[in-house]
Structures are given as structure tokens and as C-alpha cells.
Design a protein around this motif. Structure first.
Motif, PDB file in Angstrom:
ATOM      1  N   PHE A 189      13.277  11.205   7.767  1.00 51.44           N
ATOM      2  CA  PHE A 189      12.261  12.243   7.635  1.00 51.44           C
ATOM      3  C   PHE A 189      10.889  11.632   7.345  1.00 51.44           C
ATOM      4  N   ALA A 190      10.864  10.738   6.370  1.00 53.62           N
ATOM      5  CA  ALA A 190       9.580  10.219   5.883  1.00 53.62           C
ATOM      6  C   ALA A 190       8.987   9.134   6.782  1.00 53.62           C
ATOM      7  N   ARG A 191       9.840   8.305   7.405  1.00 56.96           N
ATOM      8  CA  ARG A 191       9.343   7.143   8.140  1.00 56.96           C
ATOM      9  C   ARG A 191       9.261   7.372   9.652  1.00 56.96           C
ATOM     10  N   VAL A 192       9.988   8.344  10.162  1.00 52.54           N
ATOM     11  CA  VAL A 192      10.020   8.532  11.619  1.00 52.54           C
ATOM     12  C   VAL A 192       9.494   9.906  12.019  1.00 52.54           C
ATOM     13  N   GLU A 193      10.165  10.961  11.542  1.00 52.63           N
ATOM     14  CA  GLU A 193       9.828  12.309  12.018  1.00 52.63           C
ATOM     15  C   GLU A 193       8.447  12.753  11.556  1.00 52.63           C
ATOM     16  N   LEU A 194       8.177  12.591  10.260  1.00 50.97           N
ATOM     17  CA  LEU A 194       6.900  13.082   9.732  1.00 50.97           C
ATOM     18  C   LEU A 194       5.695  12.365  10.346  1.00 50.97           C
ATOM     19  N   PRO A 195       5.698  11.030  10.455  1.00 50.49           N
ATOM     20  CA  PRO A 195       4.544  10.363  11.087  1.00 50.49           C
ATOM     21  C   PRO A 195       4.340  10.772  12.542  1.00 50.49           C
ATOM     22  N   LEU A 196       5.441  10.942  13.287  1.00 52.74           N
ATOM     23  CA  LEU A 196       5.311  11.314  14.700  1.00 52.74           C
ATOM     24  C   LEU A 196       4.904  12.780  14.875  1.00 52.74           C
ATOM     25  N   ALA A 197       5.290  13.623  13.918  1.00 54.02           N
ATOM     26  CA  ALA A 197       4.923  15.042  13.996  1.00 54.02           C
ATOM     27  C   ALA A 197       3.531  15.300  13.430  1.00 54.02           C
ATOM     28  N   TYR A 198       2.951  14.306  12.801  1.00 51.14           N
ATOM     29  CA  TYR A 198       1.677  14.474  12.095  1.00 51.14           C
ATOM     30  C   TYR A 198       0.568  15.118  12.944  1.00 51.14           C
ATOM     31  N   PRO A 199       0.337  14.690  14.201  1.00 52.27           N
ATOM     32  CA  PRO A 199      -0.760  15.302  14.971  1.00 52.27           C
ATOM     33  C   PRO A 199      -0.608  16.812  15.142  1.00 52.27           C
ATOM     34  N   LEU A 200       0.618  17.267  15.433  1.00 55.39           N
ATOM     35  CA  LEU A 200       0.816  18.705  15.632  1.00 55.39           C
ATOM     36  C   LEU A 200       0.723  19.461  14.302  1.00 55.39           C
ATOM     37  N   ILE A 201       1.171  18.824  13.235  1.00 55.72           N
ATOM     38  CA  ILE A 201       1.043  19.453  11.913  1.00 55.72           C
ATOM     39  C   ILE A 201      -0.428  19.646  11.569  1.00 55.72           C
ATOM     40  N   MET A 202      -1.250  18.628  11.829  1.00 55.25           N
ATOM     41  CA  MET A 202      -2.679  18.725  11.538  1.00 55.25           C
ATOM     42  C   MET A 202      -3.371  19.734  12.445  1.00 55.25           C
ATOM     43  N   THR A 203      -2.875  19.859  13.681  1.00 53.19           N
ATOM     44  CA  THR A 203      -3.431  20.883  14.568  1.00 53.19           C
ATOM     45  C   THR A 203      -3.220  22.270  13.967  1.00 53.19           C
ATOM     46  N   GLY A 204      -2.042  22.488  13.400  1.00 47.90           N
ATOM     47  CA  GLY A 204      -1.770  23.758  12.744  1.00 47.90           C
ATOM     48  C   GLY A 204      -2.656  23.984  11.528  1.00 47.90           C
ATOM     49  N   VAL A 205      -2.884  22.914  10.760  1.00 47.54           N
ATOM     50  CA  VAL A 205      -3.745  23.027   9.575  1.00 47.54           C
ATOM     51  C   VAL A 205      -5.174  23.381   9.994  1.00 47.54           C
TER      52      VAL A 205
END
Length: 226
Positions: free
Chosen positions: A136-152
Motif C-alpha cells: 500500500f505505502a510503497r507501490v499503490e499509494l505513490p503510483l495513485a498519487y497523481p489521480l489522488i491530487m487531481t481529486g484534491v
């Protein structure tokens, strides 16, 4: 004098920026409403969406519910909350309405971001012996970061624009400049207030783009899922 030149004159009049009804005071109120609501919405939506995206269960239902929530007019929610006992607690109805408005884009983007991480990368990481938490912390979250920030960013801009409705409930913010302009039949003031809200939304968008770039955990490294 047309509305545009009148709005320019209104904005360049120093008296309109001073005092409790001035731009600076209304801007501070607007930032307070927007900042508190966005922070609360992030604390509610992001953990839920990321966990659901990680385990791959229940997320579709949550996203569909949040999408239904988008169809409900924020002004209607604000008026209904004001008519309930919550209306006796000052800013609370406005804050709740804005939080409800900010949750859908945060929830949807975070969940989709987590689910769209390249499954081959996830399986490779799992094959290397990573635990669920490490994955979760080392793979999924860093790769999902751009879309998460788009939502923010999307939620922040929407909240800044919609916080003008706080004036409808008698609260503060830049919306009071617009409503005061309507009451006075002062079109230049209405245009000036709308311009300030749009400018603030663009400034918030710019700040979040910069913050997203600075704190990107994958900055300087190739993003495998892209």
C-alpha cells in the motif's frame, strides 16, 4: 460606465478593501470556510477510498453513492440544514454542506487511482515478499498519487467557488460582496466579487499543482503505470 470598467474602479478603491465588509476580511472568511471544509473532506474521503481501492471491495458502491450525491444541489442541502436544529449552531450548516460537496471528487479519484495501478507491478511487489501494508505505502499509494491530487485540486476549486453560497445563509466570505452588490443593484460590485472568487480559485489550483509536484513521491523517477 460599463460593468467591467466599474468593477475595475470598485477593485481599485482602497475603501472597498478595508473593514469588516472589505475584501481582505471577506477573503479571510472565505479561506477559512474553504480550508476547513477541504481538510475535513480529505480526512473523511481519502482514507476510505484508499483502503477500499487497496482491498478492491466496496469501492464501486461508495463511488456510485458519491456520484448520486453530486446530483443534489449544494444550495438545497444548505437550506435544508439551516432549517434543522443545526441552523442554531452558526457556521455548522455551511461547513457540512461544503464538506458533502467536496467528498465525491476526492472519493472517486482516490479509489480509481488505487484500482488503476498496474496489477503486474502489484503482483511483482507481492512476489518480492512485500506485506499488504508495504504494498500500500510503497507501490499503490505513490503510483495513485497523481489521480489522488487531481481529486484534491478538483474538490478545492469546487469548494472555493461554492463557498460563495455561505452568504445565502447569512455567513461571510466573498459571496457577501456579490450578494451585497445584488441588494444594492450595483452590477460592478457583483462582477468584482465574482472576479475575486474566480481569481482565488485559480490561485488555489496553482498552489496545489505546485504542492503536488513538490511532494510527489515518484518525482524524478519513472512512473511504471503510465
Amino acid at each position: 460606465m460599463n460593468a467591467i470598467s466599474g468593477a475595475y474602479d470598485w477593485l481599485t478603491t482602497s475603501a472597498n478593501w478595508q473593514g469588516e465588509k472589505g475584501v481582505w476580511h471577506r477573503l479571510a472568511e472565505h479561506l477559512y470556510f474553504s480550508g476547513v471544509c477541504l481538510a475535513v473532506a480529505c480526512l473523511i474521503a481519502l482514507p476510505i477510498a484508499m483502503v477500499l481501492g487497496h482491498i478492491g471491495k466496496g469501492g464501486a458502491l461508495a463511488v456510485n453513492i458519491s456520484n448520486v450525491g453530486r446530483a443534489v444541489p449544494t444550495l438545497a442541502v444548505l437550506i435544508l440544514l439551516t432549517l434543522t436544529p443545526l441552523g442554531e449552531h452558526g457556521d455548522l450548516p455551511t461547513l457540512i454542506a461544503l464538506v458533502l460537496f467536496a467528498v465525491p471528487p476526492l472519493l472517486t479519484n482516490a479509489y480509481i487511482g488505487m484500482r488503476e495501478v498496474d496489477r503486474s507491478v502489484v503482483e511483482a511487489a507481492r512476489g518480492m515478499g512485500m506485506s499488504g501494508r508495504q504494498l500500500f505505502a510503497r507501490v499503490e499509494l505513490p503510483l495513485a498519487y497523481p489521480l489522488i491530487m487531481t481529486g484534491v485540486r478538483s474538490a478545492a476549486v469546487q469548494v472555493v467557488a461554492t463557498a460563495t453560497l455561505a452568504a445565502m445563509a447569512g455567513e461571510g466570505g466573498l459571496g457577501r460582496i456579490i450578494t451585497a452588490g445584488f441588494n444594492l443593484q450595483n452590477t460592478p460590485q457583483v462582477v468584482a466579487g465574482a472576479f475575486l472568487v474566480a481569481l482565488l480559485a485559480l490561485a488555489v489550483e496553482g498552489v496545489l499543482v505546485l504542492a503536488g509536484w513538490i511532494f510527489d513521491p515518484m518525482r524524478g523517477r519513472a512512473r511504471v503505470s503510465e
